[in-house]
Design a protein around this motif. Structure first.
Motif, mmCIF file in Angstrom:
data_model
loop_
_atom_site.group_PDB
_atom_site.id
_atom_site.type_symbol
_atom_site.label_atom_id
_atom_site.label_comp_id
_atom_site.label_asym_id
_atom_site.label_seq_id
_atom_site.Cartn_x
_atom_site.Cartn_y
_atom_site.Cartn_z
ATOM 1 N N ARG A 105 47.793 35.172 40.386
ATOM 2 C CA ARG A 105 47.651 36.604 40.139
ATOM 3 C C ARG A 105 46.168 36.951 40.251
ATOM 4 O O ARG A 105 45.348 36.417 39.517
ATOM 5 N N LYS A 107 42.863 39.825 40.914
ATOM 6 C CA LYS A 107 42.356 41.181 40.726
ATOM 7 C C LYS A 107 40.912 41.204 41.193
ATOM 8 O O LYS A 107 40.349 40.166 41.542
ATOM 9 N N VAL A 114 47.635 41.269 41.045
ATOM 10 C CA VAL A 114 48.589 41.243 42.154
ATOM 11 C C VAL A 114 48.854 39.779 42.493
ATOM 12 O O VAL A 114 47.916 38.979 42.595
ATOM 13 N N CYS A 116 49.154 36.851 44.760
ATOM 14 C CA CYS A 116 48.575 36.613 46.083
ATOM 15 C C CYS A 116 48.737 35.151 46.491
ATOM 16 O O CYS A 116 48.859 34.260 45.648
ATOM 17 N N ASP A 137 48.719 39.482 50.100
ATOM 18 C CA ASP A 137 49.481 40.117 49.022
ATOM 19 C C ASP A 137 50.945 39.676 49.126
ATOM 20 O O ASP A 137 51.631 39.992 50.091
ATOM 21 N N GLN A 139 53.079 40.164 46.353
ATOM 22 C CA GLN A 139 53.707 40.748 45.171
ATOM 23 C C GLN A 139 55.168 41.130 45.432
ATOM 24 O O GLN A 139 56.051 40.857 44.617
#
Length: 303
Positions: A105, A107, A114, A116, A137, A139
């Motif tokens: 995750r 940021k 997010v 990744c 990404d 997500q």
């Protein structure tokens, strides 16, 4: 003239790279490992909503820190605390001259996390040790996987837990509790076959769903409820103060109608405490108790 052409070609190359990166929806970054300095961040807006320039500005002060402190600061800036092990493992690979891939995750500063996929590779250019990485990404893919996993845990007909998921949860709970009293309850419907034979399977299905809904209303959120198959259900009541609490709950459940055909229910109860609980043994005792209750019907037996 040649230098000018090369400079022009380099500019055109960078433009093509930017187009390709944006089309792919990925983010590319570069780190000077020796200087502990991020030198390049392209298309970070697509993933984090933060410009590459802002990211480079934010992390630049970290380059003056000791190596261990630098890694902690950078990791905290980019990575969810629960995913730092994956990042540290990737750094270990880079320092060995190996590429690495991991999921975490991510940021950028104060942005939202997010999920990744990060692919990093070590590169040495003119004696400069660099790390080049691509952030993708994932997500949406992660959300779909989570949904599929959740669906696999549930009985599709009643939306209670499946038999397999119930067993897995119980074994996990029993292994982690040393002094909690648990109650495992097996329950099924009395003479359910007659309902199907008399009124048809659609009515039988309604009865099963009515019982499932009743179980959800009756028991606590912390209790685990599953359909074992057919008209058989099982419940694990966690952290129960006494057997009286369990029997009062079951008495109330058996007395209350959950279908218009007044189909009655029988239940078998087995209790255990902490480290002494063995899932298979507890389930067997509950099954024996249910067998005894079924001989009388519309009642419960404690083993």
């Amino acid at each position: 003239m040649k230098d000018r052409e090369q400079a022009k070609e380099l500019i055109n190359y960078k433009k093509r790279l930017q187009v390709a990166v944006r089309a792919a929806g990925v983010c590319i970054f570069e780190v000077d490992i020796n200087k502990q300095l991020y030198t390049y961040f392209e298309n970070s807006e697509a993933i984090f909503g933060v410009s590459g320039e802002k990211i480079l500005e934010d992390v630049r002060p970290y380059s003056t820190l000791p190596a261990e402190e630098y890694q902690k600061k950078v990791t905290a800036y980019f990575v969810h605390p629960e995913d730092t092990k994956a990042v540290n493992k990737a750094f270990e690979a880079i320092f060995k001259g190996e590429s690495a891939s991991y999921m975490a995750r991510m940021k950028a500063g104060e942005s939202q996390y997010v999920w990744c996929k990060i692919d990093v590779s070590p590169v040495v250019e003119d004696g400069i040790f660099k790390m080049i990485g691509i952030i993708s990404d994932i997500q949406e893919m992660y959300n779909k996987i989570q949904l599929l996993e959740k669906e696999s845990y549930l009985d599709t007909f009643t939306r209670l837990y499946s038999k397999q998921r119930f067993e897995a949860l119980c074994r996990s709970i029993f292994s982690g509790n040393t002094d909690k009293k648990m109650a495992l309850i097996m329950m099924d419907l009395d003479n359910f076959k007659q309902v199907n034979d008399t009124y048809g399977h659609l009515v039988g299905d309604r009865v099963i769903q009515g019982v499932a809904a009743h179980l959800k209303r009756m028991f606590r959120k912390q209790d685990i409820i599953a359909r074992f198959g057919g008209d058989e259900f099982v419940i694990l009541m966690k952290d129960v103060p006494s057997v009286e609490i369990v029997t009062e709950k079951i008495e109330k459940f058996l007395q209350e109608a959950d279908n218009e055909f007044n189909v009655t229910k029988s239940a078998g109860i087995a209790l255990g405490t902490g480290a002494s609980i063995d899932y298979d043994a507890l389930l067997d005792r509950a099954d024996q108790a249910l067998y005894a209750a079924k001989k009388m019907k519309n009642t419960y037996v404690v083993k």
